[in-house]
Design a protein around this motif. Structure first.
Motif, PDB file in Angstrom:
ATOM      1  N   GLU A 171     -17.843   6.987  15.289  1.00  0.00           N
ATOM      2  CA  GLU A 171     -17.475   8.248  15.922  1.00  0.00           C
ATOM      3  C   GLU A 171     -18.437   8.549  17.069  1.00  0.00           C
ATOM      4  N   LEU A 172     -18.045   9.525  17.890  1.00  0.00           N
ATOM      5  CA  LEU A 172     -18.924   9.882  19.010  1.00  0.00           C
ATOM      6  C   LEU A 172     -20.319  10.246  18.507  1.00  0.00           C
ATOM      7  N   GLY A 173     -20.377  10.951  17.416  1.00  0.00           N
ATOM      8  CA  GLY A 173     -21.672  11.402  16.902  1.00  0.00           C
ATOM      9  C   GLY A 173     -22.430  10.360  16.095  1.00  0.00           C
ATOM     10  N   HIS A 174     -21.711   9.396  15.547  1.00  0.00           N
ATOM     11  CA  HIS A 174     -22.365   8.452  14.649  1.00  0.00           C
ATOM     12  C   HIS A 174     -21.869   7.023  14.818  1.00  0.00           C
ATOM     13  N   GLY A 175     -22.809   6.162  15.179  1.00  0.00           N
ATOM     14  CA  GLY A 175     -22.499   4.748  15.325  1.00  0.00           C
ATOM     15  C   GLY A 175     -23.244   3.949  14.279  1.00  0.00           C
ATOM     16  N   SER A 176     -24.525   3.706  14.549  1.00  0.00           N
ATOM     17  CA  SER A 176     -25.318   2.945  13.586  1.00  0.00           C
ATOM     18  C   SER A 176     -25.392   3.664  12.242  1.00  0.00           C
ATOM     19  N   ASN A 177     -25.568   4.961  12.310  1.00  0.00           N
ATOM     20  CA  ASN A 177     -25.673   5.728  11.069  1.00  0.00           C
ATOM     21  C   ASN A 177     -24.276   6.120  10.588  1.00  0.00           C
ATOM     22  N   THR A 202     -17.407  15.675  18.047  1.00  0.00           N
ATOM     23  CA  THR A 202     -18.330  14.583  17.722  1.00  0.00           C
ATOM     24  C   THR A 202     -17.728  13.654  16.658  1.00  0.00           C
ATOM     25  N   GLN A 204     -14.655  12.514  16.835  1.00  0.00           N
ATOM     26  CA  GLN A 204     -13.633  11.631  17.419  1.00  0.00           C
ATOM     27  C   GLN A 204     -14.047  10.188  17.166  1.00  0.00           C
ATOM     28  N   ILE A 206     -14.461   6.527  18.295  1.00  0.00           N
ATOM     29  CA  ILE A 206     -14.678   6.038  19.660  1.00  0.00           C
ATOM     30  C   ILE A 206     -14.949   4.536  19.649  1.00  0.00           C
ATOM     31  N   TRP A 207     -14.616   3.902  20.734  1.00  0.00           N
ATOM     32  CA  TRP A 207     -14.820   2.453  20.919  1.00  0.00           C
ATOM     33  C   TRP A 207     -13.868   1.613  20.081  1.00  0.00           C
ATOM     34  N   THR A 445     -24.419  -5.144  20.000  1.00  0.00           N
ATOM     35  CA  THR A 445     -24.259  -3.750  19.572  1.00  0.00           C
ATOM     36  C   THR A 445     -23.255  -3.580  18.441  1.00  0.00           C
ATOM     37  N   ASP A 449     -25.732  -2.696  15.327  1.00  0.00           N
ATOM     38  CA  ASP A 449     -26.715  -2.815  16.407  1.00  0.00           C
ATOM     39  C   ASP A 449     -27.874  -3.708  15.942  1.00  0.00           C
ATOM     40  N   VAL A 452     -31.142  -2.201  14.601  1.00  0.00           N
ATOM     41  CA  VAL A 452     -30.937  -1.551  13.305  1.00  0.00           C
ATOM     42  C   VAL A 452     -30.753  -2.604  12.202  1.00  0.00           C
TER      43      VAL A 452
ATOM     44  N   ARG B 343     -29.668  11.889  22.222  1.00  0.00           N
ATOM     45  CA  ARG B 343     -28.963  11.176  21.172  1.00  0.00           C
ATOM     46  C   ARG B 343     -29.794  11.170  19.894  1.00  0.00           C
ATOM     47  N   GLN B 345     -29.848   9.829  15.794  1.00  0.00           N
ATOM     48  CA  GLN B 345     -29.236   8.888  14.864  1.00  0.00           C
ATOM     49  C   GLN B 345     -30.185   8.623  13.701  1.00  0.00           C
ATOM     50  N   PHE B 346     -29.694   8.829  12.517  1.00  0.00           N
ATOM     51  CA  PHE B 346     -30.455   8.642  11.263  1.00  0.00           C
ATOM     52  C   PHE B 346     -31.477   9.770  11.049  1.00  0.00           C
ATOM     53  N   ARG B 419     -29.384  -1.119  28.685  1.00  0.00           N
ATOM     54  CA  ARG B 419     -28.007  -1.199  28.202  1.00  0.00           C
ATOM     55  C   ARG B 419     -27.986  -1.282  26.667  1.00  0.00           C
ATOM     56  N   ILE B 657     -21.603  14.821  25.117  1.00  0.00           N
ATOM     57  CA  ILE B 657     -20.640  15.298  24.114  1.00  0.00           C
ATOM     58  C   ILE B 657     -19.567  16.151  24.781  1.00  0.00           C
TER      59      ILE B 657
END
Ligand SMILES: Cc1cc2nc3c(=O)[nH]c(=O)nc-3n(C[C@H](O)[C@H](O)[C@H](O)COP(=O)(O)OP(=O)(O)OC[C@H]3O[C@@H](n4cnc5c(N)ncnc54)[C@H](O)[C@@H]3O)c2cc1C
Ligand SMILES: Cc1cc2nc3c(=O)[nH]c(=O)nc-3n(C[C@H](O)[C@H](O)[C@H](O)COP(=O)(O)OP(=O)(O)OC[C@H]3O[C@@H](n4cnc5c(N)ncnc54)[C@H](O)[C@@H]3O)c2cc1C
Lengths: 666, 666
Positions: A171-177, A202, A204, A206-207, A445, A449, A452, B343, B345-346, B419, B657
């Motif tokens: 999601e927009l707000g959370h990728g790795s986590n 946040t 949504q 995404i990607w 990524t 990632d 991570v 940003r 995260q975690f 990147r 956001i």
């Protein structure tokens, strides 16, 4: 955290005396003799080794897929616009579907076949490879591995690409986590439906591959609420588009991620859900379900363990990405080396071949060796995954994390160096390397990632380290080898003034000596991380999390040390099993790999007094010498990558002067 | 070669006693105190420093060009097809021409203004920046710097872009080794014309910017033959297309280099000449001419010296590329740091900002410090070039080579790390970093391949080394500082057991101590190269050229050592001249730069026993500590890059956001 760490550290001090595990014998690969020519037969053996000694069925898969990619649909379309490229990519994926080469249920039963199918596509086009992996790996994989019997009915539609799917986790707000994702799925007892909802922007998705244009369905990860109680993330199969019209369904908003730095054949998109209702059976219910009476049920009570189990079930994707990265490296190296073998620049009377410059050898040959080394390891991880049982799920998960990060970083470095090594020609799209680099860059990524992932590896090493000393776990995990050998042999040897300084050629080229260095480093780093955490918590009064975040430099080093140690072990193991004819060249590359990795980290080895300065200097000369020896074998070594001629389209990998003599070509 | 090398080596042994030069005092920057907040005033000072303390006129140029780039024509067009993108780029360059901001003759008289014009364009679009540099820098520059009075008449048409030009040096067969180009220009006494000819396909001009579509003229480098005698490469102005129809002229064949891994707004092409006749006055005749009686005349009799003089005259392009690379790095870093500052995260209860992870700090902060460091050096090189006289032409040439390679490699690394540090967002074209990386990648190759440039630097250092001992040259060249200080101070200090092990904070953060380390390394490497060449020639009976090619590992190290030493000297010099308010933060970055470069090469320092292990370990901790201190200043430090808000379009450098909450945005 504090007391556990203290305990570990205390135990570590008693190391030498405490150890009782039997030492494991290392294969000593002996010293380097004059290397025999790599004839056709030997190259054939290397090919099979790099393909992980495939079964007839896997070989046949490879043959078929390579055959399909001879069709005109698969010729490079470098001028295609973004919309055209997406359409071509869609058509290619549909053609793969119609080829009937792979069936979704084989993802679980014949993982090797699946990997072969996927990584072969890299040689043709990365966008196609990724779109295919979204369809069969991520989307198909989630239905197959997270669903149950009741979802088998979808398999055919997925295999034919009638259903085109997305995997919607990030999601927009959370990728790795990922644990932080906010999308909700609320069970409606009245209708026995789930209501999928995006509570704020946040949340949504995404990607998401296939989400911008082509996807008809998506596996959506959402927090399950049943009777007001939260049960954590669960996957739901959600229809998002009408296959007939391509229009999004009611309640679904889709947006486009737009142009990217590569991979423009894939339509990555964003998704919002406005109270979208899906039938109860659309919960992919392997790890959690809602029963007929509206009760939440699960085979794994602990929500963290449950979530990890879900991720572990999907780990095949991570392994596949590693294997794809290896093939991208192979492609880049074969092109760069074939060019270096014909390109001349400077020197009289006849100009020198690029490959005869020491700098060029040092740029490319260690990468060839590392491609063999990591290739063998990635094959090993794929094999472990294919044959996994529950007991070693955690080990496989961590191997997959460590080698995904390592294989993709290696890929990034390799393609960049290859592109530079080809001068201006490396910049042409037709010469493949540069575009491959742009397209593949995302592998650093997605599917986790890299930074991570390496933390996850280090964390697991610490857990294992602890359980080793507390006796709570058998020593067959990630560290077994290190431990059995490590304590007894290495620490003592490290104290030997004579060996530290020893720099005879025989000694430097001794695989056992090199492996010892890697075991030593890993073990020492483990202790350093523990010490750092402990001192930060105890003396600097940090929380455990803060102490961890402030030790991330050591943490990354530790994970790298682990991956490199395993790589050398696997390489030595492969050499022992291999035919005598190819042993010498494999030895040479294993040693080159080990020496260059030591050279990269020489500051560490010297500041930890594992080597004396005189030995460090000798290592540098040994690398030059080995590069010189590899010169004659460079061509067969890259030919053993076995990339079919019809996909080796880069003009500079062929007779480039003839090619560019025609003004119509580019 | 042999005896000269032997001589050098013998002399090197007498070093300590032989040295008579007075030691130059280094500015000691003292130790680190608590750093004051970087308020507006301090940021303003940093901005001016990074812009090389521009004159009012140069500032006004910057203001004007930034203003022009506010026009709609300059908004990103990420979906453009290759033909569309080329057309947009052409229109942008024409708009730059019509803005009247720059005049070609200022390339020679106001070089700072030229650089400011060029490097500002990077913030908008790299294709436009490159196409502009082809027009005014390469093509215009060749007419202005290699031509004479009789070519001034073209200046206006070049400034208005009525004449759109190419710079046609590289051929299919010869890139780095430009002396090998094969195109011929034969003087026809009867008609007083030159006949330009491509004798075979390897002599096709390739990669020529503007050649595929838009160029109307080209400066073509060809081997001049007058009455059968060869006089080496000379530049000729050749009309290649009819401006009215866009068709190539008689005898000219143009081909397209096709799609590239980036920079697709530039129409790179190939050119063949079939006995194309150009009038006698089209020889750009500053360095060689044919007089009225058909005799070849030249102010520089030695053909090698003559050719070098031509290349030196064009060196402004190399300096400009370095400055453009610095701006690309700035853009990437400002985006990555602005993202890391918002940003999360975690972590719980509130997730951590990315910038608070030690790993993130270690990924980005040393790059910020290096961007300041190399930025100052590149400005210095531009200044030396702007104010050059004949005596230091050679020094400026070598500084330009060394810093072009270093600035562009730094750019490549920086953008790649930025990147990755932005996760998935870093992959979006709209977020700029990735596309910038793809587009800019060619800077590693053109204006001189980096690996080849570094060899030129090392070669010059050896020549200087030799002339120092033979007394044939005053000691004011590239090495003067090293020598004056090097022999007396460093070698002695190196032998001091106490200092080697000293690792108090005050000592580690002492700029003088750090500079000494770089001087020592450079000096020692010089001796090592000499020794390697000598032993290969003498003991292994190699030719001089072969010995050189087999020493390229040391050669590259030497050139790097030189560039890094100069960088630290320049940084210290800039600090001394700067306002007290910004001194502390500049000190901190200078030290971070020095420490991380030492850390990168710690294996070398330890194996050469310059540091003891205990000191190496302390350096590692010092880097972590400095990163922690930089945390609070990260934002003002990147704001001092002074990239105008209207060009900082990356959504993640702003409120991402809000941006992505609108499905129409990407
Ligand atoms: C082309 C593309 C295709 C994709 N396809 C899909 C798809 O089909 N389905 C899907 O669900 N997702 C997909 N993704 C999303 C992808 O999985 C995420 O981008 C990835 O998980 C990383 O998350 P993020 O982008 O939010 O980065 P973040 O998690 O925000 O990370 C940003 C940076 O912070 C660093 N960082 C984060 N946490 C820490 C920490 N604890 N310590 C130190 N450093 C840290 C990372 O190293 C990274 O450099 C895709 C992404 C791309 C670019
Ligand atoms: C996009 C683009 C735009 C360009 N624009 C122009 C233009 O407008 N006009 C123009 O004239 N040219 C232009 N060029 C050409 C450019 O200047 C050349 O590509 C460059 O000079 C390098 O030459 P090459 O490509 O032949 O590489 P080569 O010289 O063949 O080098 C290939 C590789 O070999 C290595 N190598 C070569 N020699 C040695 C050595 N002695 N020792 C060790 N390693 C060595 C190099 O490091 C490099 O990695 C452009 C190129 C590109 C890609």
């Amino acid at each position: 955290m504090d007391s556990a760490l203290g305990r570990i550290e205390n135990l570590a001090h008693h190391l030498e005396i405490n150890d009782t595990a039997a030492p494991i014998t290392t294969a000593s690969v002996g010293h380097i003799a004059a290397l025999p020519v790599l004839d056709k037969d030997k190259v054939a053996r290397l090919k099979l080794m790099l393909l992980a000694h495939p079964s007839d069925e896997v070989m046949e898969t490879r043959r078929q897929i390579m055959e399909v990619m001879k069709e005109p649909l698969f010729t490079p379309q470098l001028y295609a616009t973004i919309p055209e490229f997406r359409e071509i990519t869609l058509q290619r994926v549909k053609r793969l579907a119609s080829s009937n080469i792979l069936k979704l249920d084989e993802l679980m039963t014949k993982f090797r076949k699946f990997v072969m199918f996927q990584d072969s596509l890299v040689y043709c086009d990365m966008s196609m490879a990724v779109k295919s992996s979204v369809q069969w790996g991520l989307f198909g994989g989630s239905v197959a591995c997270l669903g149950t019997e009741r979802h088998r009915s979808y398999f055919t539609a997925i295999d034919t690409a009638e259903m085109l799917g997305c995997f919607a986790l990030t999601e927009l707000g959370h990728g790795s986590n990922v644990k932080g994702v906010e999308t909700t799925a609320t069970y409606d007892e009245a209708t026995k439906e789930f209501v999928i909802h995006t509570p704020q922007d946040t949340a949504q998705k995404i990607w998401i591959g296939n989400a911008a244009q082509h996807g008809t369905h998506a596996t959506v990860f959402a927090n399950l609420y049943v009777r007001g109680a939260s049960h954590g993330l669960h996957p739901f199969l959600v229809a998002i588009r009408d296959p007939a019209t391509g229009k999004t369904l009611k309640g679904i908003t889709a947006a486009d991620c737009g142009p990217k730095m590569g991979l423009d054949g894939v339509d990555n998109g964003r998704l919002w859900f406005d109270n979208v209702r899906v039938p109860g059976e659309n919960l992919l219910n392997k790890f959690g379900d809602v029963d007929a009476r509206g009760n939440y049920t699960t085979p794994i009570a602990n929500p963290n363990v449950r979530f990890n189990a879900m991720l572990e079930a999907l780990i095949g994707g991570r392994v596949t990405v590693s294997s794809m990265a290896m093939n991208a490296s192979k492609m880049g190296l074969e092109i760069a080396i074939k060019y270096a073998l014909q390109r001349r620049q400077f020197g009289a009377p006849k100009e020198e071949l690029l490959i005869d410059y020491l700098s060029h050898q040092r740029r490319l040959f260690p990468l060839v060796a590392a491609t063999y080394a990591y290739g063998i390891s990635v094959n090993y991880v794929a094999g472990r995954f294919a044959n996994r049982d529950e007991r070693d799920a955690r080990d496989v998960f961590l191997l997959a994390c460590g080698f995904k990060a390592t294989a993709t970083w290696h890929r990034a470095r390799t393609l960049q160096i290859c592109r530079e090594a080809c001068g201006g020609m490396g910049f042409a799209a037709s010469n493949k390397i540069g575009v491959l680099r742009n397209d593949a860059d995302v592998d650093l990524t997605y599917e986790g990632d890299n930074t991570v992932l390496m933390q996850a590896v280090a964390k697991a090493l610490l857990v294992e380290f602890k359980s080793y000393f507390t006796g709570s776990k058998r020593i067959t995990g990630m560290l077994s080898y290190t431990y059995a050998k490590g304590h007894i042999g290495i620490f003592l040897r490290n104290k030997n003034f004579y060996v530290k300084r020893l720099h005879t050629e025989a000694h430097l080229l001794d695989a056992e000596m090199l492996l010892d260095a890697f075991i030593y480093r890993e073990f020492k780093l483990l202790r350093m991380v523990v010490k750092s955490l402990r001192s930060k918590v105890k003396n600097e009064k940090m929380t455990g999390a803060k102490a961890w975040n402030q030790s991330l430099d050591l943490v990354q080093q530790l994970a790298t040390a682990y991956v490199e140690r395993v790589t050398i072990e696997r390489f030595l193991d492969e050499i022992q099993k291999s035919d005598d004819g190819v042993k010498p060249i494999l030895n040479l590359m294993c040693i080159l790999f080990a020496l260059t990795k030591i050279e990269d980290d020489m500051g560490w080895f010297l500041s930890n007094k594992y080597f004396a300065p005189v030995k460090a200097q000798a290592i540098n000369s040994a690398i030059n010498k080995i590069c010189g020896m590899m010169r004659e074998h460079a061509l067969p070594l890259v030919e053993a990558f076995d990339i079919p001629a019809h996909l080796m389209t880069a003009p500079i990998a062929n007779d480039y002067i003839a090619h560019y003599s025609n003004p119509k070509n580019y």
